[in-house]
Design a protein around this motif. Structure first.
Motif, short mmCIF file in Angstrom:
data_model
loop_
_atom_site.label_atom_id
_atom_site.label_comp_id
_atom_site.label_asym_id
_atom_site.label_seq_id
_atom_site.Cartn_x
_atom_site.Cartn_y
_atom_site.Cartn_z
N ILE A 5 12.17 -18.22 -24.15
CA ILE A 5 10.96 -18.21 -23.34
C ILE A 5 10.08 -17.02 -23.73
CG2 ILE A 5 10.04 -18.00 -21.00
CD1 ILE A 5 12.50 -19.54 -20.02
N ARG A 8 8.42 -17.83 -27.07
CA ARG A 8 7.39 -18.86 -26.88
C ARG A 8 6.13 -18.26 -26.25
NH1 ARG A 8 10.17 -23.29 -23.87
NH2 ARG A 8 9.82 -22.02 -22.03
N ASN A 9 6.31 -17.42 -25.25
CA ASN A 9 5.15 -16.80 -24.59
C ASN A 9 4.49 -15.75 -25.47
OD1 ASN A 9 5.34 -18.35 -22.26
ND2 ASN A 9 6.83 -16.99 -21.35
N THR A 10 5.28 -15.04 -26.27
CA THR A 10 4.71 -14.06 -27.20
C THR A 10 3.81 -14.76 -28.21
OG1 THR A 10 6.62 -12.62 -26.93
CG2 THR A 10 5.27 -12.29 -28.89
N GLY A 12 2.31 -17.62 -27.76
CA GLY A 12 1.15 -18.13 -27.03
C GLY A 12 0.11 -17.07 -26.72
N VAL A 13 0.55 -15.82 -26.59
CA VAL A 13 -0.39 -14.74 -26.32
C VAL A 13 -0.95 -14.15 -27.61
CG1 VAL A 13 -0.54 -12.40 -25.35
CG2 VAL A 13 0.64 -14.18 -24.08
N ALA A 36 -3.58 -16.82 -21.57
CA ALA A 36 -2.24 -17.26 -21.94
C ALA A 36 -1.18 -16.38 -21.28
CB ALA A 36 -2.08 -17.23 -23.46
N LEU A 37 -1.46 -15.09 -21.18
CA LEU A 37 -0.51 -14.19 -20.52
C LEU A 37 -0.36 -14.55 -19.05
CD1 LEU A 37 1.29 -11.65 -20.59
CD2 LEU A 37 -0.76 -10.32 -20.05
N SER A 40 1.64 -17.69 -18.75
CA SER A 40 3.04 -17.56 -19.18
C SER A 40 3.96 -17.18 -18.04
CB SER A 40 3.15 -16.52 -20.31
OG SER A 40 2.98 -15.21 -19.82
N TYR A 41 3.42 -16.60 -16.98
CA TYR A 41 4.26 -16.27 -15.83
C TYR A 41 4.78 -17.53 -15.15
CZ TYR A 41 2.44 -11.55 -16.34
OH TYR A 41 2.11 -10.32 -16.83
N ASP A 43 5.81 -20.17 -16.85
CA ASP A 43 6.73 -20.82 -17.77
C ASP A 43 8.16 -20.53 -17.33
OD1 ASP A 43 7.72 -22.23 -19.88
OD2 ASP A 43 7.19 -20.75 -21.41
N MET A 55 2.07 -24.81 -15.19
CA MET A 55 1.18 -24.02 -16.04
C MET A 55 -0.27 -24.47 -15.90
SD MET A 55 3.71 -23.54 -19.28
CE MET A 55 2.88 -22.22 -20.14
#
Length: 104
Positions: A5, A8-10, A12-13, A36-37, A40-41, A43, A55
């Motif tokens: 996760i 994936r979020n890194t 996306g940001v 995106a950040l 991401s919370y 996710d 999301m």
């Protein structure tokens, strides 16, 4: 912490920021990365449809908060009241617990 996760979020940001810099619009990339950040919370684990629903709800609520802030930013009274009410509503949502997440 879940490494998949986090990765994936890194991505996306980071990707919108890199694309913004490459295209010569770093502030646009920063704005997309910030969005995106925030999303991401929301996710996490679970079926893709549920994660996507959470999301998308987070995206909508963050956009609504930005619009509301932009509309009341010039009025000092409203610039205090509207974010306070927004924070209060968010706090109530947290108090309800995980059940509130499934409503979104």
């Amino acid at each position: 912490m879940e490494p998949w996760i986090a990765l994936r979020n890194t991505i996306g940001v980071t990707v919108p920021l890199i694309v913004g810099i490459v295209l010569g619009v770093p502030l646009g990339g920063l704005a997309a990365s910030t969005g995106a950040l925030q999303v991401s919370y929301s996710d996490g684990h679970g079926p893709y449809a549920l994660r996507a629903k959470k999301m998308l709800a987070a995206t909508f609520l963050c956009a609504l908060a930005v619009v509301a802030g932009g509309l009341v930013g010039e009025n000092p009274f409203l610039a205090v009241i509207v974010p306070s009410l927004w924070a209060f509503a968010a706090g109530l949502g947290v108090c309800i617990g995980p059940t509130a997440e499934s409503w979104a």
